[in-house]
Design an enzyme around this catalytic site. Structure first.
Site, mmCIF file in Angstrom:
data_model
loop_
_atom_site.group_PDB
_atom_site.id
_atom_site.type_symbol
_atom_site.label_atom_id
_atom_site.label_comp_id
_atom_site.label_asym_id
_atom_site.label_seq_id
_atom_site.Cartn_x
_atom_site.Cartn_y
_atom_site.Cartn_z
ATOM 1 N N ASP A 63 -6.658 -0.683 2.064
ATOM 2 C CA ASP A 63 -5.841 0.406 2.703
ATOM 3 C C ASP A 63 -5.187 1.221 1.790
ATOM 4 O O ASP A 63 -4.611 0.789 0.625
ATOM 5 C CB ASP A 63 -4.905 -0.304 3.675
ATOM 6 N N GLU A 85 -10.485 2.754 1.029
ATOM 7 C CA GLU A 85 -10.019 3.902 1.701
ATOM 8 C C GLU A 85 -9.292 4.954 0.814
ATOM 9 O O GLU A 85 -7.836 4.584 0.587
ATOM 10 C CB GLU A 85 -8.899 3.438 2.885
#
Length: 650
Positions: free
Chosen positions: A333, A386
């Site tokens: 993330d 990401e």
């Protein structure tokens, strides 16, 4: 040497091959050396709480890194939370404290009582705890994660031999707590890991997804963070059960042929009093300077990637999930927030690096180290970034100047695609390039096309309600969009509920509206997506050459006035090629003619009105004839309906 920076200026002498034990004999000289070097990849087997026998007595062994502490003790239900009763002893030259508490069994609540230089006592959860108290409790819990009987060897062997870049990958992103809920109130109505395993596997198999990606599995105190503000990096959240029940979940999905990806958050952590922030009274896991150590927008702390013991904590944690839980991939993330020193910061809120620019050199080295270790295992596990910017070579090897990730989320494609799909069809002709631009860079990285949870929250609308037009038009639009997504190079990810047209935005507090799948338009959309996913797994043309120019060919990328796109997907064999046609207006084109590169039969596999043509449906076959069209030497005519989609095999 505790808290040393990875600057290259520190020289360490390697210890003798034979490790010299200290204290209780658990953490030896080699342990201390490799931990201090940031290369003790199984440090979680030494730090934390573990069943232990000492001098003939059974109990638990505890070890914690707290180099700035004056003293540390173990507290819990077993000693009335009294810091005086179970003091911990320092382990030589390490900043680690250890203790053995006899008589303890699994299931005991505990924390570390850390006395700081100012005399204040902090009560901290164990950074290496394998499980944690059910929220709102914040204690760690003793547990024994040994002894689970895995039966997924067939899956793991197959995974090891496969190349994920050349394999089908259609990901179903899931938040277990709101995927489905029970009709009862105890423990918030959550399905347990074991219960969710069966129903989720059935659904994923029925639809044709290859993987699930789980949000919010590492322990976190606040439901509304969705698991992205972690306090227990080694603990599957107790909301849904125990560590061994989560092992059951992964094992069961593997036996059903489904991969499991976890969201993983090495970018930041919350300031909760029981967590990692100022762990021993001073910044320890975070950068000391708030211009590097805090995210102004998120109110969270940033890991100090240049500190050996901190990078070791994170790399060992990644390996822990891959090894102890057989996880198939980690989706990292907020990678951009780690790579850029000025991410989310205004002038004066950040510090340039030694070259005067905004790159976090320590985070870059951390990623190269992490990904080299994971890729070096050669077991087929993936690591996914990401990363929302144009950072170069995210999925290239460190030897080639890259970061070493397996895949990168294609956020640019997602933004362009959604901006186009939200437009009234009349205005799409002026924005035709939003749908074609992604192809210009599709081979620069190994991409995953994503329509994730972030796109259906916070007043962004669900996928179906992003679509323009009347109610029926919304479904037709979404079918066309999903068809284009399937044909575009890149692996696929879709958030739960968006395959049957969930109406309301995602809310972690409530279940998806599963009753909608029984309504005609929603059920038809769900069946259409199932048809797309069936074709995806069946035809290697859709995944074998995602990052190769030979795998994609435009037939007509310039039909902006009619908002029609046509293109071909191929695999290396150039057999069983697929031709895609997508009409993004409500205007039927009964006289539509499409150019093709060769003479032959074109078999209709799927269209927007019928969905997938199963066996016995008698799909139509169109024969091409000589005659230039779309710059191709052959063509055939096809009655293209309003919002018409068609996939042909040839």
């Amino acid at each position: 040497m505790t808290g040393s920076k990875n600057t290259g200026s520190t020289t360490r002498k390697s210890p003798a091959a034979k490790s010299k034990m200290s204290g209780l004999g658990v953490i030896g000289e080699l342990d201390r050396y490799y931990y201090g070097e940031g290369r003790h990849y199984k440090i979680f087997e030494k730090l934390g709480a573990h069943p232990f026998t000492y001098q003939g007595k059974d109990g638990y062994y505890f070890a914690v890194w707290a180099p700035h502490a004056v003293s540390v003790s173990v507290v819990g239900d077993f000693n009335g939370w009294n810091p005086d009763l179970n003091p911990m002893m320092p382990v030589k030259d390490s900043g680690i404290y250890e203790a053995f508490v006899p008589g303890l069994a699994s299931g005991q609540l505990y924390k570390y009582a850390i006395t700081t230089g100012s005399g204040k006592i902090l009560f901290k959860a164990d950074p290496y705890a394998f499980t944690a108290e059910y929220r709102p409790g914040t204690a760690s819990v003793t547990t024994d994660i040994r002894g689970f009987s895995w039966s997924d060897s067939s899956w793991m062997e197959k995974r090891m031999k496969a190349d994920p870049v050349k394999s089908p990958m259609s990901v179903y992103e899931v938040h277990i707590g709101s995927w489905k809920k029970k009709n009862r109130q105890e423990k918030d109505g959550y399905y347990t890991y074991m219960e969710a395993a069966h129903e989720l596997a059935d659904y994923v198999k029925m639809m044709g997804y290859t993987h699930v990606e789980l949000m919010g599995i590492a322990e976190h105190p606040y439901d509304g963070s969705w698991g992205y503000q972690v306090t227990g990096y080694f603990a599957p959240t107790s909301r849904y059960g125990t560590p061994k029940e989560f092992m059951y979940f992964v094992n069961y999905l593997h036996k059903k042929g489904i991969g499991v990806i976890l969201d993983w958050v090495p970018a930041h952590f919350p300031k909760d009093a029981h967590g990692l922030a100022d762990f021993d009274g001073q910044p320890l896991y975070e950068y000391a300077d708030p211009r590097k150590g805090e995210h102004p927008d998120w109110g969270t702390k940033v890991f100090d990637y240049g500190k050996y013991e901190v990078s070791n904590f994170l790399i060992a944690n990644a390996l822990y999930w891959l090894e102890y839980y057989h996880i198939d991939g980690l989706r990292v993330d907020a990678v951009a927030s780690m790579l850029y020193l000025d991410y989310g910061r205004s002038d004066g809120q950040w510090i340039p690096n030694k070259y005067g620019d905004n790159k976090n050199l320590e985070a870059i080295e951390f990623f190269k180290h992490l990904n080299s270790v994971i890729n070096g295992r050669k077991d087929g596990a993936m690591i996914i970034a990401e990363e929302s910017t144009a950072w170069p070579k995210v999925t290239h090897s460190p030897e080639d100047g890259g970061l070493g990730f397996t895949f990168k989320w294609n956020m640019g494609w997602m933004h362009d695609f959604l901006e186009y799909m939200k437009l009234d069809p009349y205005f799409r002709k002026h924005n035709h390039n939003k749908m074609t631009f992604g192809i210009t860079y599709s081979t620069s990285e190994n991409f995953i096309l994503v329509l994730s949870h972030d796109e259906v929250v916070h007043l962004k609308c669900s996928m179906i309600n992003k679509m323009p037009g009347e109610y029926e038009d919304k479904f037709a639009n979404l079918k066309a969009g999903y068809t284009f997504m399937l044909g575009h190079p890149g692996k696929k990810l879709l958030f739960m509920g968006q395959d049957f047209g969930q109406l309301h935005e995602w809310d972690e507090k409530t279940s998806l509206d599963w009753y909608l799948a029984d309504e005609p338009l929603h059920g038809d959309l769900q069946n259409y997506v199932r048809g797309l996913l069936t074709l995806y797994k069946k035809y290697p043309a859709l995944y074998r050459q995602d990052n190769d120019w030979d795998g994609f060919q435009w037939i007509n990328a310039n039909d902006a006035d009619r908002s029609i796109f046509s293109f071909i997907r191929r695999d290396e064999t150039k057999k069983k090629n697929l031709l895609f046609i997508c009409n993004f207006t409500p205007i039927p084109r009964d006289d539509y003619r499409v150019g093709v590169p060769k003479r032959g039969n074109f078999t209709l596999l799927l269209d927007n009105e019928h969905g997938l043509y199963e066996k016995g449906d008698g799909p139509a076959v169109y024969k091409s004839s000589k005659g230039e069209c779309d710059g191709q030497p052959y063509s055939f005519s096809y009655p293209l309906p309003a919002y018409g989609t068609a996939i042909f095999r040839f």
